[in-house]
Structures are given as C-alpha cells and as structure tokens.
Design an enzyme around this catalytic site. Structure first.
Site, PDB file in Angstrom:
ATOM      1  N   SER A  64       0.798  -1.236   0.000  1.00  0.00           N
ATOM      2  CA  SER A  64       0.000   0.000   0.000  1.00  0.00           C
ATOM      3  C   SER A  64       0.826   1.279   0.000  1.00  0.00           C
ATOM      4  O   SER A  64       0.252   2.365  -0.128  1.00  0.00           O
ATOM      5  CB  SER A  64      -0.932   0.020   1.207  1.00  0.00           C
ATOM      6  OG  SER A  64      -2.005  -0.846   0.962  1.00  0.00           O
ATOM      7  N   LYS A  67       0.253   3.457  -2.861  1.00  0.00           N
ATOM      8  CA  LYS A  67      -0.933   4.333  -2.935  1.00  0.00           C
ATOM      9  C   LYS A  67      -0.559   5.812  -2.845  1.00  0.00           C
ATOM     10  O   LYS A  67      -1.254   6.676  -3.389  1.00  0.00           O
ATOM     11  CB  LYS A  67      -1.946   3.949  -1.842  1.00  0.00           C
ATOM     12  CG  LYS A  67      -2.551   2.538  -2.023  1.00  0.00           C
ATOM     13  CD  LYS A  67      -3.467   2.158  -0.863  1.00  0.00           C
ATOM     14  CE  LYS A  67      -4.311   0.902  -1.069  1.00  0.00           C
ATOM     15  NZ  LYS A  67      -3.660  -0.378  -1.030  1.00  0.00           N
ATOM     16  N   TYR A 187      -4.084  -2.215 -10.119  1.00  0.00           N
ATOM     17  CA  TYR A 187      -3.999  -2.071  -8.656  1.00  0.00           C
ATOM     18  C   TYR A 187      -3.071  -3.150  -8.064  1.00  0.00           C
ATOM     19  O   TYR A 187      -2.186  -2.858  -7.260  1.00  0.00           O
ATOM     20  CB  TYR A 187      -5.407  -2.156  -8.043  1.00  0.00           C
ATOM     21  CG  TYR A 187      -5.369  -2.264  -6.545  1.00  0.00           C
ATOM     22  CD1 TYR A 187      -5.093  -1.145  -5.759  1.00  0.00           C
ATOM     23  CD2 TYR A 187      -5.543  -3.493  -5.902  1.00  0.00           C
ATOM     24  CE1 TYR A 187      -5.007  -1.244  -4.376  1.00  0.00           C
ATOM     25  CE2 TYR A 187      -5.459  -3.596  -4.524  1.00  0.00           C
ATOM     26  CZ  TYR A 187      -5.194  -2.475  -3.770  1.00  0.00           C
ATOM     27  OH  TYR A 187      -5.086  -2.580  -2.411  1.00  0.00           O
ATOM     28  N   TYR A 240      -4.404   3.558   8.305  1.00  0.00           N
ATOM     29  CA  TYR A 240      -5.737   2.969   8.517  1.00  0.00           C
ATOM     30  C   TYR A 240      -6.266   3.266   9.921  1.00  0.00           C
ATOM     31  O   TYR A 240      -6.213   4.386  10.389  1.00  0.00           O
ATOM     32  CB  TYR A 240      -5.708   1.449   8.245  1.00  0.00           C
ATOM     33  CG  TYR A 240      -4.869   1.098   7.065  1.00  0.00           C
ATOM     34  CD1 TYR A 240      -5.236   1.547   5.796  1.00  0.00           C
ATOM     35  CD2 TYR A 240      -3.691   0.382   7.181  1.00  0.00           C
ATOM     36  CE1 TYR A 240      -4.463   1.260   4.691  1.00  0.00           C
ATOM     37  CE2 TYR A 240      -2.913   0.094   6.076  1.00  0.00           C
ATOM     38  CZ  TYR A 240      -3.304   0.537   4.843  1.00  0.00           C
ATOM     39  OH  TYR A 240      -2.538   0.267   3.767  1.00  0.00           O
ATOM     40  N   VAL A 258       1.276  -3.841   3.772  1.00  0.00           N
ATOM     41  CA  VAL A 258       1.295  -5.141   4.453  1.00  0.00           C
ATOM     42  C   VAL A 258       2.537  -5.976   4.139  1.00  0.00           C
ATOM     43  O   VAL A 258       2.704  -7.060   4.693  1.00  0.00           O
ATOM     44  CB  VAL A 258       0.015  -5.982   4.197  1.00  0.00           C
ATOM     45  CG1 VAL A 258      -1.198  -5.368   4.856  1.00  0.00           C
ATOM     46  CG2 VAL A 258      -0.210  -6.233   2.720  1.00  0.00           C
TER      47      VAL A 258
HETATM   48  N1  GLN Z   1      -2.249  -5.529  -1.771  1.00  0.00           N
HETATM   49  C1  GLN Z   1      -2.832  -5.359  -0.468  1.00  0.00           C
HETATM   50  C2  GLN Z   1      -4.320  -5.581  -0.544  1.00  0.00           C
HETATM   51  O1  GLN Z   1      -4.873  -5.158  -1.507  1.00  0.00           O
HETATM   52  C3  GLN Z   1      -2.513  -3.995   0.037  1.00  0.00           C
HETATM   53  C4  GLN Z   1      -2.974  -3.767   1.451  1.00  0.00           C
HETATM   54  C5  GLN Z   1      -1.979  -3.033   2.310  1.00  0.00           C
HETATM   55  O2  GLN Z   1      -0.782  -2.973   2.063  1.00  0.00           O
HETATM   56  N2  GLN Z   1      -2.471  -2.497   3.391  1.00  0.00           N
HETATM   57  O3  GLN Z   1      -4.939  -6.150   0.304  1.00  0.00           O
END
Ligand code: GLN
Length: 304
Positions: A64, A67, A187, A240, A258
């Site tokens: 993420s 993003k 994505y 988050y 993650v």
């Molecule tokens: N690729 C992960 C997902 O879509 C990204 C989530 C994350 O890094 N928080 O669930």
C-alpha cells in the site's frame, strides 16, 4: 545532526525483538513465506544526505505504500476533480473494509484504503497506463530501475476476493468507469512493486522537499500545495485504523503496507523508510512502528 549513529542504535535496540511478536501477512500467499526476522531503516534529507542500517538494501513488496505515489499521479493529472470521486476523511476501519461503502454510496473514504486506491486507478486509466507510469515514477524518484514482482501480483489476483468485491461493489454504484479486470490488474501490480528501504526513502524524499525531485532539485514532480496535502492525508489516513495511534506516538505523516514497510516524512527535513515484515492486528509493521517512535524520540523530529 549525524543520523548514522542514531539508525545504528535503533537497529541494535530492535534486533533482540526480531521474530518475537506480530505476524507476516498471510492472506496474500506469496507474502506468507517472507522471513519475519528482518529489519531495515534508511533516510534521506532534503539536501540528499543519507543514512541507513540493518537490512536497508533488501527489496520487499511495497504494497500500500504505492498508494502515495498513485495519489501523486492522480493529483497531477486530474487536479481537484479527483475529490468528486474519493473522500479525504480517515476511515476508522480496516484497509479492506466493505461496510462504509454501502452507507456512502460507493464513494471510498480516502485514497489510502484499498477501495480508494482502486477508485484512483480507475481515474488514472482514463489518462495513461497506470502500470508503466508507476514504474517510471518510482524508478525516476529513486534513481534506479524498479520492477513488479509478477509472482506477488498473480498471487493477489488469484486470492484478492475482497478487492474484487470492493471493485464490483463500487461499480454497482456507478463509481468505476473502466473494466473491473483492467482496474484490478493495475492495482495489484502497483502493490507488487519491490523496493528496498533505501530506494523508498529516496523516492519519498519528494515529500520532504516541497515536491522537488530528490535527484534533480530544479525539477518539480509535485507542487508545494500537492505535497502538503499528500502529507496531510498520510498523517490522517496513511495507517488505517491506527492513524490516531501513529500521530500520538510518532507524530509524522506515515504510509504503511502489508509487506511490512512504512514511509515517514519530516516535512522540509527528511524522509524515512523502515521495514520489518511482522504486522500487528491493524496491518502495520510492529517493529517498524516501534523504530519510528524511537527515531522521533531520539531526534525530537516531529510535526508537532
Ligand atoms: N495488496 C494489499 C491488498 O490489496 C494492500 C494492502 C496493504 O498494504 N495495506 O490487500
């Protein structure tokens, strides 16, 4: 300030904790095998001084953290009209939650939760090739070629049922324009980019330098205002459901993934990246968060 001894001290303090707590993300099968007992940290100041310690050169899945760079691309391309499609408020829920979307007619709370990033990729698709553009942007910012991990991207595509649900749910509200498969392919690839702490600290340096390119200071990648706003969103939404805890304990704009990475920005001063794969229950790197807290306590650097 000489940052190298500080980063060395942090690695020393973290080392005995490695492998004791937290869990590697296992809902993405290709990430489940990453050894937990790893830790790296790297920083770059806005004038280009660097320090790094531990496993700072080991590439990992940025997940993420991508993003942030997708948002930068979206702001450059679509300006304020982006916010007609995506909110700017903290979600107060998990990064892959579906519940808010129902009450809010398919408009994601912010660009840093999965639904928001999927909606953002949909916006980008109207203007460019989001996959090629992500690699080009990150490679340029860190001054080295970076690549997708096709195994991770395929693993997410095969098991990303929640993301597939999020995309379809938003489409049912008429919020996604393009074909779902193309949106999700871009994505998942964004999430699969592999970079090291050092490469991410370099790329994130654009956020501590009012949008100037980390290696070509005369080149503006983002405007000062866009940079300030990305940092604001990182502070309020970048981690988050733990954004409040991050602001309280660390006091810096941060964005986690993650894969265990977290980037952090001290505006007008430096950018940092920490990485350790074991996560807490909110999906943030447990030792990464602890290391950032040590860094701000030891240096007094914080936005507050
Ligand atoms: N690729 C992960 C997902 O879509 C990204 C989530 C994350 O890094 N928080 O669930």
């Amino acid at each position: 300030m000489d940052f190298q001894p500080i980063l060395d001290d942090i690695v020393e303090a973290i080392r005995p904790e490695l492998g004791k707590e937290g869990r590697v993300a296992n809902y993405i099968p290709a990430l489940a095998n990453v050894p937990a007992a790893q830790f790296g940290i790297a920083l770059r100041t806005y004038v280009g001084r660097e320090a790094a310690a531990g496993d700072f050169a080991t590439p990992f899945s940025i997940q993420s953290i991508s993003k942030v760079f997708a948002l930068g691309m979206g702001m450059r391309l679509t300006g304020e009209s982006l916010w007609e499609h995506i909110g700017r408020e903290p979600s107060g829920s998990a990064f892959n939650s579906l519940v808010q979307l129902e009450n809010e007619q398919g408009v994601p709370r912010n660009p840093f939760i999965n639904a928001g990033a999927i909606a953002l990729v949909d916006r980008l698709l109207g203007h460019l090739d989001p996959k090629a553009e992500m690699l080009a942007l990150l490679s340029s910012l860190c001054n080295e070629p970076v690549f997708f991990d096709e195994v991770v991207a395929a693993s997410e595509a095969a098991t990303g049922f929640r993301n597939i649900a999020l995309a379809n749910f938003m489409k049912s509200f008429g919020r996604i324009e393009n074909d779902i498969d193309g949106v999700l392919d871009a994505y998942f690839h964004h999430c699969s980019v592999r970079m090291s702490c050092q490469q991410l600290a370099r790329a994130a340096a654009v956020l501590c330098a009012d949008g100037a390119h980390p290696f070509h200071a005369d080149q503006k990648v983002l405007t000062e205002r866009q940079t300030r706003r990305i940092n604001a969103l990182m502070l309020t939404c970048g981690t988050y459901d733990a954004a409040g805890e991050f602001a309280y304990r660390i006091g810096l704009p941060c964005k986690s993934g993650v894969g265990g990475g977290i980037i952090a920005v001290v505006p007008d001063t430096l950018s940092l990246c920490v990485w350790s794969p074991a996560l807490d229950h909110t999906g943030n790197s447990l030792l990464g968060m602890r290391a950032l807290e040590m860094f701000t306590s030891m240096t007094g650097l914080s936005v507050f």
